[in-house]
Scaffold this motif. Structure first.
Motif, short mmCIF file in Angstrom:
data_model
loop_
_atom_site.label_atom_id
_atom_site.label_comp_id
_atom_site.label_asym_id
_atom_site.label_seq_id
_atom_site.Cartn_x
_atom_site.Cartn_y
_atom_site.Cartn_z
N ALA A 20 0.89 -1.31 0.05
CA ALA A 20 0.04 0.11 -0.27
C ALA A 20 0.81 1.34 -0.57
O ALA A 20 0.67 2.49 -0.73
CB ALA A 20 -1.21 -0.27 1.11
N ARG A 80 2.12 2.01 -3.53
CA ARG A 80 1.37 2.37 -4.68
C ARG A 80 1.65 4.43 -3.92
O ARG A 80 1.07 4.50 -5.24
CB ARG A 80 -0.63 1.39 -4.50
CG ARG A 80 -0.01 0.01 -5.20
CD ARG A 80 -1.96 0.16 -4.46
NE ARG A 80 -1.70 -0.32 -3.22
CZ ARG A 80 -1.78 -1.94 -2.70
NH1 ARG A 80 -1.28 -2.55 -3.78
NH2 ARG A 80 -2.38 -2.26 -1.64
N GLY A 121 -2.63 -0.77 -9.25
CA GLY A 121 -3.59 -0.56 -8.23
C GLY A 121 -3.14 0.70 -7.63
O GLY A 121 -4.11 0.62 -6.91
N SER A 124 -6.85 -0.05 -0.14
CA SER A 124 -7.38 0.04 -1.08
C SER A 124 -9.19 0.28 -0.28
O SER A 124 -9.15 0.82 0.63
CB SER A 124 -8.01 -1.29 -2.10
OG SER A 124 -8.69 -2.32 -1.75
#
Length: 360
Positions: free
Chosen positions: A12, A15, A128, A195
């Motif tokens: 995460a 990203r 992503g 997400s």
């Protein structure tokens, strides 16, 4: 477990770094690379990466086909970046906005030797992060990422996690009276991969032992909130809730998969390409995406967590039915949802039927 992040949390963070234009490190089988998203890269970071070694621009086979670049690795093309290439050259390959105005971008040389695994992971991270699927990759010596203060991820450990369905955690439920049904409750589900959260709107108190009237609805900011006439999403959302309200029971799953899973910014890029004459599928391909990047397994997981094992599915999309069945959610009936056709979306709906198999 200590205070440090686990792999899900590290991915995460990776990203988020890519969205900010910060490179991340990847390693596997003795190979170490730095990866940066072409969309958010700066000229200064491009120069810094070029100083480390030869650069590749990883593109999906969809984007490579538009650029007439050979994808020797099947789903990935590794375009060799010339030593004198500027950032504008890299970003023109990543973004098809000016393809028609400036079609001559080659000939492009693509790499065919060596492993493509880390390039593929870089593209997955870009997707992503809801960025264009184009990643600048440079091989580096071990320890380079740490020396630069960058995240480094074990690609062998990350690959299966990026393919896996994230576990959804139920966060909270509360009563939310709606115009379509005053006896509605909103359930919030949060993915373990960091997400976007997904929602379930439960109308009434559906019997868990019976097939529930259900819809998997992908978020559409333009259609659901703005009343866009380019799609049928807003009318479908409202018609589904109205139908459930009339029956007194149902579940609408509101999945944060804007633009068939490519994000709002890329969806707007696809709209701009449609203004140039491409249909919705062609536009996705030119951007480097598949026809549909959504993961309907998320909907099946939410239904299972809510205690449902069978549905009467409100959909025109057979792919949703197949995915529900493959995930153990029985589909006892398909309930058609044909609403929202306008003069602005007639061609869009025809393409959904002809190319995506929607039953319209």
């Amino acid at each position: 477990m200590g205070l440090g992040p686990d792999l899900n949390e590290t991915l995460a963070r990776a990203r988020a770094d890519l969205r900010m234009g910060v490179p991340v490190g990847l390693r596997a089988d003795g190979a170490h690379v730095l990866v940066a998203a072409a969309e958010t890269l700066s000229e200064a970071r491009l120069c810094a990466m070029r100083a480390l070694g030869p650069l590749d621009l990883a593109l999906t086979d969809r984007r490579a086909a538009t650029l007439k670049a050979r994808a020797y690795d099947g789903d990935v093309a590794r375009v060799i970046v010339p030593e004198d290439a500027r950032l504008s050259w890299v970003q023109d390959l990543a973004d098809p906005a000016d393809d028609l105005a400036n079609p001559m971008k080659g000939p492009l040389q693509t790499r065919r030797d060596g492993s493509v695994m880390l390039h593929r992971l870089g593209l997955q991270l870009c997707k992503g992060a809801r960025l264009l699927p184009a990643a600048l990759v440079v091989p580096v010596a071990p320890g380079t990422a740490a020396a630069q203060g960058l995240l480094e991820i074990d690609g062998m450990e990350a690959a299966p996690l990026l393919e896996a369905l994230p576990e959804l955690e139920h966060v909270v439920s509360a009563r939310v009276p709606l115009r379509a049904a005053e006896n509605a409750r909103l359930h919030i589900y949060r993915p373990a991969d960091g997400s976007e959260e997904h929602y379930a709107i439960e109308i009434g108190r559906p019997d868990r032992a019976q097939p529930v009237l259900a819809r998997l609805h992908s978020a559409c900011f333009t259609g659901d909130l703005l009343g866009s006439l380019k799609c049928d999403c807003g009318p479908q959302l409202n018609a589904a809730l109205t139908h459930m309200g009339q029956e007194g029971a149902g579940v609408l799953l509101y999945l944060q998969q804007e633009g068939r899973g490519i994000g709002l910014a890329n969806k707007m890029r696809a709209y701009a390409l449609q203004d140039q004459g491409f249909d919705t599928v062609e536009a996705n391909h030119r951007l480097g995406f598949e026809d549909d990047e959504r993961d309907f397994r998320l909907g099946a997981q939410i239904l299972d967590k809510m205690g449902f094992s069978a549905v009467r599915l409100m959909t025109n999309n057979p792919a949703k039915m197949r995915m529900m069945e493959s995930c153990g959610i029985g589909v006892t009936e398909r309930v058609p949802l044909k609403v929202g056709e306008t003069v602005h979306n007639t061609h869009y709906l025809a393409v959904k039927a002809a190319k995506s198999g929607h039953l319209l």
